[in-house]
Design a protein around this motif. Structure first.
Motif, PDB file in Angstrom:
ATOM      1  N   ARG A 249       2.593   5.013   5.850  1.00 23.09           N
ATOM      2  CA  ARG A 249       1.828   5.418   4.675  1.00 23.09           C
ATOM      3  C   ARG A 249       2.679   5.186   3.427  1.00 23.09           C
ATOM      4  NH1 ARG A 249       1.998   8.726   8.679  1.00 23.09           N
ATOM      5  NH2 ARG A 249       0.131   9.455   9.782  1.00 23.09           N
TER       6      ARG A 249
ATOM      7  N   SER B 129      -6.341   7.889   0.367  1.00 25.48           N
ATOM      8  CA  SER B 129      -6.601   7.669   1.784  1.00 25.48           C
ATOM      9  C   SER B 129      -7.474   6.436   1.993  1.00 25.48           C
ATOM     10  CB  SER B 129      -7.268   8.897   2.406  1.00 25.48           C
ATOM     11  OG  SER B 129      -6.418  10.020   2.362  1.00 25.48           O
TER      12      SER B 129
ATOM     13  N   ALA C 294      -5.565   3.298   1.238  1.00 29.20           N
ATOM     14  CA  ALA C 294      -4.564   3.031   2.281  1.00 29.20           C
ATOM     15  C   ALA C 294      -5.213   2.474   3.539  1.00 29.20           C
ATOM     16  CB  ALA C 294      -3.790   4.307   2.598  1.00 29.20           C
TER      17      ALA C 294
ATOM     18  N   GLN D 113      -4.146   6.721   8.486  1.00 29.67           N
ATOM     19  CA  GLN D 113      -3.711   6.967   7.115  1.00 29.67           C
ATOM     20  C   GLN D 113      -4.126   8.334   6.563  1.00 29.67           C
ATOM     21  OE1 GLN D 113      -1.684   4.354   5.245  1.00 29.67           O
ATOM     22  NE2 GLN D 113      -1.444   4.317   7.467  1.00 29.67           N
TER      23      GLN D 113
END
Length: 387
Positions: A18, A44, A47, A68
């Motif tokens: 991450r 989020s 990602a 993620q």
């Protein structure tokens, strides 16, 4: 999830690194600190899109969302279910007891990470009443997949096994460990069913090997095997109604670069793993402590209904394995299984099991996955006689 009749496919175990912003938000949220929930949702989603596209660019055939939106591969459960609170007092792995300087080194390396040994414990009856977080994660993953120019061969999403939840977030409510595990199985079933509706479901179950040297380090091997069989029985109850071919099982000995001298041999746990009602088994074979385990697999055999997802790249080192090395490992796996169509090249474990404690740099992760793709191509030429 299907057999490939014309080439070796590639995948990985699940978690991916991450970025720092997302990791910080997830850790702060887990600690109960105020966070901007809208910003966490934006980070989020971005990602997930990033890691899905990166996997596609690397040539990964069977992709996922990299976990993620989750703070940890199993500790996320405490944020989605009720009944958890306080702190667990999880024992240290025997490697840390025997090698205290290793523990000190790891603490220095990861000064700020998500909870592992001090995750919440079960203080009341556990209940999974709100599936909104799981629904949102499935939606984000679906949107990321839809944005790709070329769809992957398949897609999977992970979920924690009842056993690893129980051995990480300890029992302070139920009359017995067994009662706790089966209670978790009944509740986790809801998440399993939701994931399996759209994606292949991967069950993360390091409890079936790793816990021999952690929570159950004082048990004999026979006692541990009995516990593991109970964990599998609970898992099978949770998987009831989900087709075997929609589920893959990941088992490992702990995703850290330690001595691993107390790891239970694969030969001891393989008969337990194959009791699970799943269609594929993901196991470590790339790291220095378990590269020899193909011999046990070949001797004991893998039931015909199982595919094998052997780890052919190490998830704890920044070495990028040479494609020829990866091809050799794939061919060894095929020899052990006896069927090239039942082998899918994978990683040993995840690359981002807990927020803030990634052992492999993100750009190295992508290099490893590209090398895995290249190694699979070499193995394909060898195994299908295309050289």
């Amino acid at each position: 999830m299907h057999r490939s009749e014309d080439r070796i496919l590639t995948t990985h175990v699940g978690s991916l690194p991450r970025n720092e912003v997302l990791s910080d938000l997830l850790i702060r949220q887990e600690l109960g600190e105020p966070v901007d929930e809208a910003e966490l949702a934006r980070q989020s989603e971005a990602a997930v899109r990033h890691v899905v596209r990166a996997q596609s660019d690397c040539g990964v055939d069977i992709v996922n969302d990299g976990e993620q939106p989750r703070v940890g591969f199993q500790t996320y459960v405490a944020q989605r279910m009720t009944g958890f609170g306080g702190e667990s007092a999880r024992p240290r792995p025997r490697d840390y007891v025997d090698f205290p300087s290793l523990l000190a080194q790891h603490r220095q390396r990861f000064p700020r990470r998500s909870k592992v040994s001090n995750a919440p414990q079960a203080i009341a009856a556990v209940s999974y009443d709100d599936l909104s977080a799981a629904e949102e994660e499935c939606r984000m993953f679906g949107a990321a997949l839809a944005s790709l120019d070329t769809p992957p061969a398949d897609a999977f999403m992970t979920a924690a096994s009842p056993g690893i939840v129980a051995t990480t977030m300890l029992n302070a409510h139920y009359d017995s460990h067994e009662a706790y595990v089966f209670a978790l199985a009944r509740e986790m079933r809801k998440e399993y069913q939701r994931i399996a509706r759209d994606y292949v479901l991967q069950i993360d179950a390091p409890d079936l090997a790793m816990e021999r040297s952690v929570l159950f380090h004082d048990k004999s091997v026979a006692e541990f095997i009995a516990i593991a069989e109970m964990h599998v029985a609970a898992l099978n109850e949770a998987l009831a109604g989900i087709p075997r071919e929609r589920v893959r099982l990941h088992c490992c000995w702990g995703n850290y670069d330690g001595p691993h001298i107390h790891d239970v041999p694969l030969a001891e746990v393989l008969p337990v793993l194959t009791q699970a009602r799943v269609g594929a088994l993901s196991v470590e074979f790339a790291n220095p402590r378990h590269q020899h385990e193909y011999a046990a697999l070949k001797r004991i055999g893998l039931p015909p209904e199982f595919l094998l997802l052997p780890g052919v790249i190490d998830s704890t080192t920044n070495y990028v394995e040479h494609p020829e090395v990866i091809a050799n490992r794939i061919c060894e796996a095929v020899d052990a299984v006896g069927d090239r169509s039942r082998v899918i090249a994978s990683s040993d474990c995840g690359f981002g099991t807990f927020a803030g404690s990634e052992l492999v740099a993100e750009d190295v992760v992508w290099a490893k996955l590209r090398s895995c793709r290249d190694g699979a191509a070499i193995a394909t030429r060898r195994l299908w006689g295309r050289d």
